[in-house]
Each structure stands twice: as C-alpha cells, then as structure tokens.
Design an enzyme around this catalytic site. Structure first.
Site, mmCIF file in Angstrom:
data_model
loop_
_atom_site.group_PDB
_atom_site.id
_atom_site.type_symbol
_atom_site.label_atom_id
_atom_site.label_comp_id
_atom_site.label_asym_id
_atom_site.label_seq_id
_atom_site.Cartn_x
_atom_site.Cartn_y
_atom_site.Cartn_z
ATOM 1 N N ASP A 8 7.565 6.926 -3.120
ATOM 2 C CA ASP A 8 6.728 6.466 -3.256
ATOM 3 C C ASP A 8 6.767 5.071 -4.088
ATOM 4 O OD1 ASP A 8 3.570 6.031 -3.496
ATOM 5 O OD2 ASP A 8 3.170 7.553 -4.166
ATOM 6 N N ASN A 14 9.996 -0.238 5.034
ATOM 7 C CA ASN A 14 9.458 -0.388 5.888
ATOM 8 C C ASN A 14 7.531 0.008 5.659
ATOM 9 O OD1 ASN A 14 8.942 0.605 8.840
ATOM 10 N ND2 ASN A 14 8.493 2.428 7.513
ATOM 11 N N SER A 67 8.191 -7.008 8.377
ATOM 12 C CA SER A 67 6.498 -7.978 8.483
ATOM 13 C C SER A 67 5.498 -7.298 9.672
ATOM 14 C CB SER A 67 6.748 -9.132 8.008
ATOM 15 O OG SER A 67 5.546 -9.476 7.684
ATOM 16 N N TYR A 114 -4.162 -7.091 4.389
ATOM 17 C CA TYR A 114 -3.269 -6.299 5.220
ATOM 18 C C TYR A 114 -2.706 -8.559 5.345
ATOM 19 C CZ TYR A 114 -0.195 -5.172 8.433
ATOM 20 O OH TYR A 114 1.311 -5.057 9.742
ATOM 21 N N LYS A 130 1.191 -9.580 3.894
ATOM 22 C CA LYS A 130 1.631 -9.748 4.724
ATOM 23 C C LYS A 130 2.661 -11.236 5.175
ATOM 24 C CE LYS A 130 2.965 -5.714 6.538
ATOM 25 N NZ LYS A 130 4.557 -4.604 6.135
#
Length: 272
Positions: free
Chosen positions: A54, A81, A132, A146, A150
């Site tokens: 985690d 990922n 990404s 978000y 990224k």
C-alpha cells in the site's frame, strides 16, 4: 538469469496486464497490491510472487522490496503504477480527499522509488517506470487534483533522470491516453455538490468527453507493451506516449500556443 520487476497496483487494469506481459517475456514478477489475499490468478504463475504493498504504508513498501530481494536476489525494474483520479470542483472537495490524492499519486510514488534506490545504487543498474498520463502534459476542467499529481510525476521524473544517471540507473515515463479498464469504477473519485449549480454544466461536459475517451481508448494489454518497451529501453529517452489518442492529443498540444489552446478548451467545454 531472469530479470525481476516489481509492479505496484497490480490487482487490476494496466498493473495486472503489465504483470502478465512481463511474465510472458520470462521475467520474475513481484505483483503488489493492497489486498493480495483476494488474488486468484497471478499467484498461480511461476516466477511470480503476490505481496501486499500500500503506497500509503511505508512498512508495506519495505516488506515488498525485501520479499523481492529474498526470493529473486535482485530487482531490476520498478513500475510505479498505483494511482487513481479525483475530479470535481475544488470548492466541493474535502481536504481529506485532496490529501489522499497527493499521498497516493505523488508521495506514494516517491516512497516506493526511494525504497528501491539502495539496491539500484549497489548494483549500478535499475530502471524506474512511472505511469503518468496524457493528463500530466495537459489538463481538463475539474481535474486540478488529478492533473496536479500527474504534472508532479512528470517533473519528478525529469529531475530524477539526472541523479539516477549518477548511480547507473534510469527513469522512464509512460503517458497513456484513454484506456478500457475499470478505472472509471475502481480508480475514479468524483467530488461534487449539486447545490453548486454553477459547476454542473461543466461537470456534464467533462463526462460527455471522458466517457467516449475511455470507451474508445487503448486496451491495457496494448499499453502494457509500451510499459515493457520503456522498461527495457537503454537510451536516454524519458517519455513514452502510449496510445493513438495520447499521441494525437500531445502532438496537437505541442503545435498550439498557450493562448489558442486554452481558448479552444474553453470553447469545447462551453466556457467561451
């Protein structure tokens, strides 16, 4: 000897398909996820261990890296990922959601990367592949969280490539566009408040765009091939655009000056 890859967020979608792709290529695979006890497929593969990781739990990160080294003796590639997307008006987003978005997508990536660097430095080799998004190079409305994470992944990776060269290691960035995965159901968080009527037309416009983008996007199997290509690439190339839509969108972004691009986005979302 087979090389070894550790993949975060391997319970579904791109992470799962990437684990299967590397395994098919003869690699040892460390498939990590928050709930390994629920896994019924990857743990049946040879040369594969499924273990808990985690990204918000540093102890689980260290344990997963130790498990990889104990079982396979070395670690050659880390694929960061694990992540999810939080969308919605910032005004409607609880501070806990803001923190979690950055803790998972940014701080978790940094913590996992940091955990593998000692073995990379000792062995004078290793590759970090950061997943990404096309959303790390351009932004949609209501995605301040978000896209913020990224964009951060892109900056982290660009800077990290220089220091990793000092220890013989590399960093790569994979930038997918839309993907036909469970992302919308499993890895998508919407923060909205219908009483904030001013934002609702914008939210509808966003969903009208994202729905088809995901439905018509690349398969995770196709993107997994690009992840693999990035992992074995020995050049100084940093970014790997992944999927025809990503290639098209990013080419258009590069060809358009800022003012024209922002104006076009506003028009597309009914803000002009």
């Amino acid at each position: 000897m087979s090389k070894t890859v550790l993949i975060t967020g391997a319970s579904s979608g791109l992470g799962r398909q990437t684990a299967k792709f590397f395994h098919a290529k003869g690699w040892n695979v460390v498939a990590t996820m928050r709930g390994p006890d629920r896994e019924t497929e990857l743990n049946q593969l040879d040369r594969t261990i499924v273990t808990r990781l985690d990204v918000q739990d540093p102890a689980s990160i260290d344990s997963a890296v130790e498990a990889a080294l104990d079982r396979f003796g070395a670690l050659d590639v880390l694929i960061n990922n694990a992540g999810y997307g939080a969308y919605g008006p910032l005004e409607a987003t609880p501070i806990d959601s803001i923190r979690r978005q950055f803790e998972v997508n940014v701080l978790g990536l940094l913590a996992t990367t940091r955990a593998v660097l000692p073995t990379f430095r000792t062995n004078r080799r290793g590759t970090i592949v950061n997943i990404s998004s096309v959303g790390g190079r351009l932004a949609f409305p209501l995605g301040s969280l978000y896209h913020g994470t990224k964009f951060a992944v892109e900056g982290i990776s660009e800077a990290l490539q220089y220091e990793l060269s000092a220890i013989g290691a590399r960093v790569k960035v994979v930038e997918p566009g839309g993907m036909r995965t469970e992302f919308a159901g499993r890895s998508f968080e919407l923060n909205n408040d219908a009483t904030m009527s001013e934002y609702q037309p914008l939210a509808q416009s966003l969903f009208d765009l994202l729905g088809p983008m995901l439905e018509q996007g690349s398969t995770p199997e196709a993107i997994a091939e690009i992840v693999y290509a990035a992992a074995i690439d020995s050049s100084d190339r940093l970014c790997f655009e992944a999927g025809p839509d990503a290639v098209s969108m990013l080419a258009q972004r590069r060809a358009t000056d800022d003012d024209a691009f922002y104006a076009g986005m506003k028009q597309q979302f009914g803000l002009a």
